[in-house]
Write an enzyme that holds these catalytic residues in place. Sequence first.
Site: not given
Ligand code: PLP
Length: 399
Positions: A93, A115, A382
Amino acid sequence: MPRILREPDRTGHFGPYGGVFVPETLMAPLEELDRVFRAAWRDAAFRRELGAALRDYVGRPTPLYLAERLTRELGGPRIYLKREDLCHTGAHKINNALGQVLLARRMGKKRVIAETGAGQHGVATATMAAKFGLECVVYMGRVDMERQALNVTRMRMLGAAVVPVTAGQETLKEAISEAMRDWVTNVRTTHYVLGTAFGAHPYPLMVREFQSVIGREARAQILRREKRLPDLLVACVGGGSNAIGLFHAFVGDPGVRLVGVEAGGLGIRPGRHAARFAGGRLGVLQGARTLVLQDADGQIQDTHSVSAGLDYAAVGPEHVWLRDQGRARYEYVSDTEAVAGFDALARLEGILPALESSHAIAWLLREAPRMKKRDIVIANLSGRGDKDVQQLTEWKSRR
Ligand SMILES: *Cc1c(COP(=O)(O)O)cnc(C)c1O
Protein backbone atom coordinates in the site's frame (compact mmCIF):
# COMPACT_ATOMS: atom_id res chain seq x y z
CA MET A 1 -3.01 -13.83 -29.28
CA PRO A 2 -4.74 -10.59 -30.36
CA ARG A 3 -3.19 -7.36 -29.16
CA ILE A 4 -4.33 -6.70 -25.61
CA LEU A 5 -5.81 -3.28 -24.92
CA ARG A 6 -4.66 -1.92 -21.59
CA GLU A 7 -4.84 1.86 -21.57
CA PRO A 8 -8.04 3.68 -20.58
CA ASP A 9 -9.39 6.52 -22.72
CA ARG A 10 -9.07 10.17 -21.62
CA THR A 11 -12.05 9.88 -19.29
CA GLY A 12 -10.85 6.68 -17.68
CA HIS A 13 -12.91 4.05 -19.46
CA PHE A 14 -11.24 0.64 -19.57
CA GLY A 15 -13.45 -0.57 -22.40
CA PRO A 16 -16.98 -0.42 -20.98
CA TYR A 17 -15.75 -0.18 -17.37
CA GLY A 18 -14.47 2.61 -15.13
CA GLY A 19 -15.39 6.21 -15.90
CA VAL A 20 -16.48 8.96 -13.51
CA PHE A 21 -19.76 8.59 -11.58
CA VAL A 22 -19.56 11.17 -8.79
CA PRO A 23 -21.47 14.18 -7.43
CA GLU A 24 -21.02 17.37 -9.48
CA THR A 25 -18.83 18.98 -6.78
CA LEU A 26 -16.17 16.31 -7.28
CA MET A 27 -15.87 16.68 -11.07
CA ALA A 28 -13.47 19.65 -10.90
CA PRO A 29 -11.17 18.16 -8.21
CA LEU A 30 -10.98 14.87 -10.12
CA GLU A 31 -10.09 16.74 -13.31
CA GLU A 32 -7.43 18.68 -11.41
CA LEU A 33 -6.03 15.44 -9.98
CA ASP A 34 -5.94 13.89 -13.46
CA ARG A 35 -4.06 16.91 -14.83
CA VAL A 36 -1.59 17.08 -11.94
CA PHE A 37 -0.95 13.34 -12.01
CA ARG A 38 -0.30 13.23 -15.77
CA ALA A 39 2.06 16.20 -15.58
CA ALA A 40 3.92 14.73 -12.58
CA TRP A 41 4.22 11.32 -14.25
CA ARG A 42 5.95 12.97 -17.23
CA ASP A 43 8.14 15.17 -15.00
CA ALA A 44 11.65 13.75 -14.56
CA ALA A 45 12.11 15.63 -11.26
CA PHE A 46 8.93 14.06 -9.79
CA ARG A 47 9.98 10.60 -10.94
CA ARG A 48 13.44 11.10 -9.38
CA GLU A 49 11.93 12.21 -6.06
CA LEU A 50 9.51 9.24 -6.09
CA GLY A 51 12.27 6.80 -7.03
CA ALA A 52 14.59 8.05 -4.29
CA ALA A 53 11.87 7.74 -1.62
CA LEU A 54 10.90 4.26 -2.87
CA ARG A 55 14.54 3.22 -2.48
CA ASP A 56 15.60 4.96 0.74
CA TYR A 57 12.33 5.08 2.68
CA VAL A 58 10.10 2.25 1.43
CA GLY A 59 13.05 -0.12 0.98
CA ARG A 60 12.77 -0.97 -2.73
CA PRO A 61 13.53 -2.99 -4.68
CA THR A 62 11.86 -5.73 -2.63
CA PRO A 63 13.44 -9.18 -3.05
CA LEU A 64 12.18 -11.86 -5.43
CA TYR A 65 12.59 -14.94 -3.27
CA LEU A 66 12.63 -18.58 -4.42
CA ALA A 67 10.44 -20.46 -1.92
CA GLU A 68 12.33 -23.75 -2.05
CA ARG A 69 10.51 -25.74 0.63
CA LEU A 70 7.08 -24.65 -0.62
CA THR A 71 8.16 -25.60 -4.16
CA ARG A 72 9.35 -29.04 -3.01
CA GLU A 73 6.27 -29.65 -0.86
CA LEU A 74 3.87 -28.99 -3.76
CA GLY A 75 5.96 -30.91 -6.30
CA GLY A 76 5.08 -28.54 -9.13
CA PRO A 77 6.55 -25.32 -10.57
CA ARG A 78 9.36 -23.23 -9.08
CA ILE A 79 7.57 -20.71 -6.87
CA TYR A 80 9.01 -17.25 -6.36
CA LEU A 81 7.53 -14.76 -3.90
CA LYS A 82 7.63 -11.02 -4.62
CA ARG A 83 8.27 -9.73 -1.12
CA GLU A 84 6.01 -6.67 -0.79
CA ASP A 85 5.63 -7.71 2.85
CA LEU A 86 9.14 -6.29 3.33
CA CYS A 87 8.11 -2.78 2.32
CA HIS A 88 8.20 -0.22 5.15
CA THR A 89 4.90 -0.57 7.09
CA GLY A 90 4.46 -4.14 5.87
CA ALA A 91 2.48 -4.07 2.63
CA HIS A 92 2.43 -2.80 -0.95
CA LYS A 93 0.00 0.00 0.00
CA ILE A 94 2.84 2.41 0.74
CA ASN A 95 3.94 2.50 -2.95
CA ASN A 96 0.66 4.25 -3.74
CA ALA A 97 0.36 6.29 -0.53
CA LEU A 98 3.82 7.76 -1.17
CA GLY A 99 2.96 8.71 -4.76
CA GLN A 100 -0.33 10.34 -3.81
CA VAL A 101 1.12 12.26 -0.86
CA LEU A 102 3.80 13.65 -3.19
CA LEU A 103 0.96 14.74 -5.51
CA ALA A 104 -0.91 16.33 -2.58
CA ARG A 105 2.18 18.42 -1.86
CA ARG A 106 2.41 19.38 -5.51
CA MET A 107 -1.20 20.60 -5.35
CA GLY A 108 -0.45 22.59 -2.17
CA LYS A 109 -2.87 20.54 -0.07
CA LYS A 110 -2.02 20.37 3.63
CA ARG A 111 -4.54 17.72 4.67
CA VAL A 112 -4.97 14.14 3.47
CA ILE A 113 -7.80 11.72 4.17
CA ALA A 114 -8.03 8.00 3.51
CA GLU A 115 -10.33 5.02 3.95
CA THR A 116 -8.99 1.75 5.22
CA GLY A 117 -10.20 -1.85 5.54
CA ALA A 118 -7.42 -4.02 6.95
CA GLY A 119 -5.73 -0.84 8.15
CA GLN A 120 -2.64 -1.21 5.95
CA HIS A 121 -3.60 1.66 3.67
CA GLY A 122 -4.46 3.82 6.68
CA VAL A 123 -1.08 3.04 8.22
CA ALA A 124 0.71 3.76 4.93
CA THR A 125 -1.09 7.10 4.51
CA ALA A 126 -0.55 8.10 8.16
CA THR A 127 3.14 7.24 7.71
CA MET A 128 3.59 9.38 4.62
CA ALA A 129 1.59 12.23 6.22
CA ALA A 130 3.95 12.13 9.22
CA LYS A 131 7.01 12.13 6.98
CA PHE A 132 5.79 15.13 4.98
CA GLY A 133 4.10 17.01 7.85
CA LEU A 134 0.49 16.82 6.62
CA GLU A 135 -2.68 16.53 8.70
CA CYS A 136 -4.21 13.05 8.30
CA VAL A 137 -7.70 11.66 8.93
CA VAL A 138 -8.49 7.97 8.31
CA TYR A 139 -12.04 6.59 8.04
CA MET A 140 -12.46 2.99 9.14
CA GLY A 141 -15.51 0.79 9.68
CA ARG A 142 -16.15 -0.01 13.33
CA VAL A 143 -16.04 -3.77 12.65
CA ASP A 144 -12.67 -3.43 10.89
CA MET A 145 -11.35 -1.34 13.81
CA GLU A 146 -12.09 -4.30 16.05
CA ARG A 147 -10.55 -6.98 13.85
CA GLN A 148 -7.50 -4.83 13.05
CA ALA A 149 -6.94 -3.17 16.43
CA LEU A 150 -3.15 -3.21 16.09
CA ASN A 151 -3.28 -1.05 12.96
CA VAL A 152 -5.64 1.44 14.65
CA THR A 153 -3.05 1.91 17.40
CA ARG A 154 -0.26 2.29 14.83
CA MET A 155 -2.17 5.03 12.94
CA ARG A 156 -2.85 6.97 16.15
CA MET A 157 0.81 6.71 17.18
CA LEU A 158 1.72 8.18 13.78
CA GLY A 159 -0.44 11.21 14.58
CA ALA A 160 -3.49 10.41 12.43
CA ALA A 161 -7.09 10.77 13.59
CA VAL A 162 -8.97 7.49 13.08
CA VAL A 163 -12.72 8.03 12.67
CA PRO A 164 -15.00 5.03 13.29
CA VAL A 165 -17.71 4.57 10.65
CA THR A 166 -20.90 2.98 11.99
CA ALA A 167 -23.17 2.99 8.92
CA GLY A 168 -24.31 -0.22 7.20
CA GLN A 169 -22.00 -3.20 7.57
CA GLU A 170 -19.40 -0.96 9.27
CA THR A 171 -16.60 -2.06 6.93
CA LEU A 172 -14.66 -0.77 3.92
CA LYS A 173 -17.54 0.30 1.65
CA GLU A 174 -19.01 2.59 4.31
CA ALA A 175 -15.53 3.96 5.11
CA ILE A 176 -15.08 4.94 1.42
CA SER A 177 -18.48 6.70 1.40
CA GLU A 178 -17.54 8.64 4.54
CA ALA A 179 -14.16 9.66 3.08
CA MET A 180 -15.93 10.86 -0.11
CA ARG A 181 -18.31 12.96 2.01
CA ASP A 182 -15.36 14.56 3.80
CA TRP A 183 -13.67 15.23 0.44
CA VAL A 184 -16.75 16.94 -1.00
CA THR A 185 -16.79 19.29 2.02
CA ASN A 186 -13.06 20.02 2.28
CA VAL A 187 -11.88 19.63 -1.29
CA ARG A 188 -9.94 22.93 -1.42
CA THR A 189 -7.54 21.93 1.36
CA THR A 190 -7.71 18.16 1.19
CA HIS A 191 -6.48 15.33 -1.04
CA TYR A 192 -8.28 11.99 -0.82
CA VAL A 193 -5.65 9.20 -0.87
CA LEU A 194 -7.73 6.30 -2.22
CA GLY A 195 -6.06 3.00 -1.39
CA THR A 196 -6.72 0.74 -4.36
CA ALA A 197 -7.08 0.65 -8.17
CA PHE A 198 -10.74 1.49 -7.92
CA GLY A 199 -13.17 4.43 -7.85
CA ALA A 200 -13.60 7.30 -10.28
CA HIS A 201 -10.97 8.20 -12.87
CA PRO A 202 -8.06 8.98 -12.44
CA TYR A 203 -7.73 6.73 -9.38
CA PRO A 204 -7.68 3.30 -11.11
CA LEU A 205 -5.05 4.48 -13.61
CA MET A 206 -3.02 6.49 -11.08
CA VAL A 207 -2.93 3.74 -8.45
CA ARG A 208 -1.92 1.23 -11.12
CA GLU A 209 0.97 3.41 -12.22
CA PHE A 210 2.18 3.90 -8.63
CA GLN A 211 1.96 0.13 -7.99
CA SER A 212 3.42 -0.98 -11.33
CA VAL A 213 6.90 -0.74 -9.81
CA ILE A 214 6.17 -4.22 -8.37
CA GLY A 215 5.95 -5.86 -11.81
CA ARG A 216 8.79 -3.81 -13.34
CA GLU A 217 11.12 -5.03 -10.60
CA ALA A 218 9.83 -8.61 -10.72
CA ARG A 219 10.33 -8.75 -14.51
CA ALA A 220 13.95 -7.60 -14.29
CA GLN A 221 14.62 -9.87 -11.31
CA ILE A 222 13.25 -13.06 -12.91
CA LEU A 223 15.07 -12.36 -16.20
CA ARG A 224 18.32 -11.98 -14.27
CA ARG A 225 17.70 -15.10 -12.20
CA GLU A 226 16.08 -17.52 -14.67
CA LYS A 227 17.00 -15.90 -18.00
CA ARG A 228 13.36 -16.10 -19.05
CA LEU A 229 9.87 -14.83 -18.23
CA PRO A 230 7.65 -16.69 -15.74
CA ASP A 231 4.76 -18.89 -16.89
CA LEU A 232 2.26 -17.59 -14.37
CA LEU A 233 1.66 -14.71 -11.98
CA VAL A 234 -0.77 -14.98 -9.10
CA ALA A 235 -2.00 -12.29 -6.71
CA CYS A 236 -4.95 -11.73 -4.40
CA VAL A 237 -7.60 -9.23 -5.53
CA GLY A 238 -9.40 -6.86 -3.19
CA GLY A 239 -9.79 -3.62 -5.13
CA GLY A 240 -7.03 -5.00 -7.32
CA SER A 241 -3.98 -2.78 -6.75
CA ASN A 242 -1.32 -5.33 -5.79
CA ALA A 243 -2.51 -7.62 -8.60
CA ILE A 244 -2.48 -4.95 -11.31
CA GLY A 245 0.82 -3.66 -9.90
CA LEU A 246 2.38 -7.08 -10.52
CA PHE A 247 0.53 -7.83 -13.79
CA HIS A 248 0.97 -4.55 -15.65
CA ALA A 249 4.56 -5.04 -16.83
CA PHE A 250 3.63 -8.51 -18.19
CA VAL A 251 0.28 -7.80 -19.89
CA GLY A 252 1.99 -7.65 -23.29
CA ASP A 253 3.73 -11.04 -22.80
CA PRO A 254 1.24 -13.64 -24.06
CA GLY A 255 3.18 -16.56 -22.53
CA VAL A 256 2.68 -15.24 -18.99
CA ARG A 257 -0.65 -16.35 -17.53
CA LEU A 258 -2.26 -13.94 -15.06
CA VAL A 259 -4.43 -15.19 -12.20
CA GLY A 260 -6.24 -13.07 -9.61
CA VAL A 261 -7.62 -14.71 -6.48
CA GLU A 262 -10.69 -13.32 -4.74
CA ALA A 263 -12.16 -14.03 -1.32
CA GLY A 264 -14.56 -16.99 -1.52
CA GLY A 265 -15.30 -16.55 2.19
CA LEU A 266 -17.82 -19.11 3.43
CA GLY A 267 -19.01 -20.07 -0.07
CA ILE A 268 -20.58 -18.38 -3.11
CA ARG A 269 -23.94 -17.44 -1.60
CA PRO A 270 -25.22 -13.88 -1.16
CA GLY A 271 -23.62 -12.16 1.83
CA ARG A 272 -21.04 -14.85 2.49
CA HIS A 273 -18.15 -13.99 0.17
CA ALA A 274 -16.45 -11.20 -1.80
CA ALA A 275 -15.85 -13.00 -5.14
CA ARG A 276 -17.11 -10.37 -7.60
CA PHE A 277 -16.17 -12.39 -10.68
CA ALA A 278 -18.11 -15.39 -9.35
CA GLY A 279 -21.20 -13.62 -8.03
CA GLY A 280 -21.19 -10.02 -9.32
CA ARG A 281 -23.09 -8.16 -12.02
CA LEU A 282 -22.29 -4.97 -13.92
CA GLY A 283 -23.20 -1.89 -11.88
CA VAL A 284 -21.94 1.42 -10.57
CA LEU A 285 -20.42 1.73 -7.11
CA GLN A 286 -18.42 4.58 -5.57
CA GLY A 287 -17.45 6.31 -8.77
CA ALA A 288 -16.92 3.54 -11.33
CA ARG A 289 -18.83 1.11 -13.54
CA THR A 290 -17.62 -2.39 -12.76
CA LEU A 291 -18.60 -5.81 -11.40
CA VAL A 292 -20.57 -5.36 -8.19
CA LEU A 293 -22.09 -7.83 -5.73
CA GLN A 294 -25.73 -6.75 -5.73
CA ASP A 295 -29.22 -8.22 -5.50
CA ALA A 296 -31.88 -8.21 -8.23
CA ASP A 297 -32.94 -4.65 -7.24
CA GLY A 298 -29.38 -3.32 -7.40
CA GLN A 299 -28.99 -3.18 -3.60
CA ILE A 300 -25.35 -3.76 -2.69
CA GLN A 301 -24.96 -7.12 -1.00
CA ASP A 302 -23.19 -7.68 2.28
CA THR A 303 -19.79 -9.28 1.85
CA HIS A 304 -17.70 -11.56 3.98
CA SER A 305 -14.05 -12.54 4.10
CA VAL A 306 -11.71 -13.62 6.85
CA SER A 307 -9.39 -10.91 5.48
CA ALA A 308 -10.60 -7.33 5.86
CA GLY A 309 -8.53 -6.18 2.87
CA LEU A 310 -10.48 -8.35 0.40
CA ASP A 311 -13.91 -7.76 1.97
CA TYR A 312 -15.48 -5.41 -0.59
CA ALA A 313 -18.45 -5.54 -2.98
CA ALA A 314 -16.78 -4.22 -6.17
CA VAL A 315 -13.53 -4.72 -8.08
CA GLY A 316 -11.21 -2.39 -10.00
CA PRO A 317 -12.48 -1.83 -13.57
CA GLU A 318 -9.23 -2.74 -15.34
CA HIS A 319 -9.43 -6.30 -14.03
CA VAL A 320 -12.88 -6.79 -15.58
CA TRP A 321 -11.52 -5.54 -18.90
CA LEU A 322 -8.54 -7.93 -18.73
CA ARG A 323 -10.96 -10.77 -17.98
CA ASP A 324 -13.19 -9.84 -20.94
CA GLN A 325 -10.18 -9.86 -23.25
CA GLY A 326 -9.21 -13.31 -22.03
CA ARG A 327 -5.94 -11.93 -20.72
CA ALA A 328 -6.43 -12.65 -17.00
CA ARG A 329 -8.43 -15.20 -15.02
CA TYR A 330 -10.09 -14.66 -11.65
CA GLU A 331 -10.77 -17.48 -9.22
CA TYR A 332 -11.48 -17.69 -5.52
CA VAL A 333 -10.47 -19.61 -2.42
CA SER A 334 -12.42 -20.00 0.82
CA ASP A 335 -11.59 -18.62 4.28
CA THR A 336 -10.51 -22.09 5.35
CA GLU A 337 -8.20 -22.49 2.35
CA ALA A 338 -6.70 -19.03 2.98
CA VAL A 339 -5.87 -19.96 6.58
CA ALA A 340 -4.24 -23.16 5.28
CA GLY A 341 -2.18 -20.95 2.94
CA PHE A 342 -1.11 -18.85 5.91
CA ASP A 343 -0.07 -21.96 7.89
CA ALA A 344 1.82 -23.47 4.97
CA LEU A 345 3.95 -20.38 4.39
CA ALA A 346 4.60 -19.95 8.11
CA ARG A 347 5.80 -23.53 8.60
CA LEU A 348 7.58 -24.09 5.28
CA GLU A 349 9.22 -20.72 4.73
CA GLY A 350 9.24 -18.91 8.08
CA ILE A 351 7.06 -16.13 6.67
CA LEU A 352 3.75 -15.02 8.23
CA PRO A 353 1.80 -13.67 5.24
CA ALA A 354 -1.13 -11.27 5.46
CA LEU A 355 -4.46 -13.11 5.28
CA GLU A 356 -5.05 -11.28 1.97
CA SER A 357 -1.81 -12.60 0.46
CA SER A 358 -2.61 -16.03 1.94
CA HIS A 359 -5.38 -16.30 -0.69
CA ALA A 360 -2.76 -16.34 -3.47
CA ILE A 361 -0.71 -18.93 -1.57
CA ALA A 362 -3.85 -21.03 -1.00
CA TRP A 363 -4.58 -21.01 -4.74
CA LEU A 364 -1.06 -22.39 -5.30
CA LEU A 365 -1.58 -25.13 -2.70
CA ARG A 366 -4.54 -26.25 -4.79
CA GLU A 367 -3.25 -25.69 -8.34
CA ALA A 368 0.57 -25.98 -8.27
CA PRO A 369 0.64 -29.79 -7.92
CA ARG A 370 -1.09 -29.95 -11.34
CA MET A 371 1.43 -27.69 -13.07
CA LYS A 372 4.69 -28.66 -14.80
CA LYS A 373 7.90 -28.91 -12.78
CA ARG A 374 9.76 -26.76 -15.27
CA ASP A 375 7.21 -23.94 -14.97
CA ILE A 376 8.03 -20.75 -13.10
CA VAL A 377 5.46 -18.96 -10.95
CA ILE A 378 5.63 -15.58 -9.22
CA ALA A 379 3.18 -15.05 -6.34
CA ASN A 380 2.73 -11.57 -4.96
CA LEU A 381 3.21 -11.55 -1.21
CA SER A 382 1.30 -8.30 -0.81
CA GLY A 383 1.83 -7.92 2.94
CA ARG A 384 2.93 -9.43 6.21
CA GLY A 385 0.64 -11.14 8.67
CA ASP A 386 1.48 -9.55 12.02
CA LYS A 387 -1.77 -7.59 11.88
CA ASP A 388 -3.72 -10.86 11.55
CA VAL A 389 -2.17 -12.85 14.37
CA GLN A 390 -4.78 -11.95 16.97
CA GLN A 391 -7.71 -12.57 14.63
CA LEU A 392 -6.23 -15.90 13.51
CA THR A 393 -5.80 -16.99 17.11
CA GLU A 394 -9.51 -16.34 17.70
CA TRP A 395 -10.46 -18.03 14.38
CA LYS A 396 -8.56 -21.17 15.33
CA SER A 397 -9.97 -21.27 18.86
CA ARG A 398 -13.50 -21.33 17.39
CA ARG A 399 -12.82 -24.46 15.31
C1 PLP B 1 -5.24 -3.88 1.06
C2 PLP B 1 -4.53 -5.16 0.89
C3 PLP B 1 -4.85 -6.04 -0.16
C4 PLP B 1 -6.02 -5.83 -1.10
O1 PLP B 1 -5.97 -4.68 -1.85
P1 PLP B 1 -5.58 -4.67 -3.39
O2 PLP B 1 -5.83 -3.27 -3.79
O3 PLP B 1 -6.46 -5.65 -4.09
O4 PLP B 1 -4.16 -5.05 -3.48
C5 PLP B 1 -4.08 -7.17 -0.32
N1 PLP B 1 -3.07 -7.45 0.50
C6 PLP B 1 -2.73 -6.63 1.53
C7 PLP B 1 -1.59 -7.01 2.41
C8 PLP B 1 -3.45 -5.46 1.75
O5 PLP B 1 -3.11 -4.67 2.78
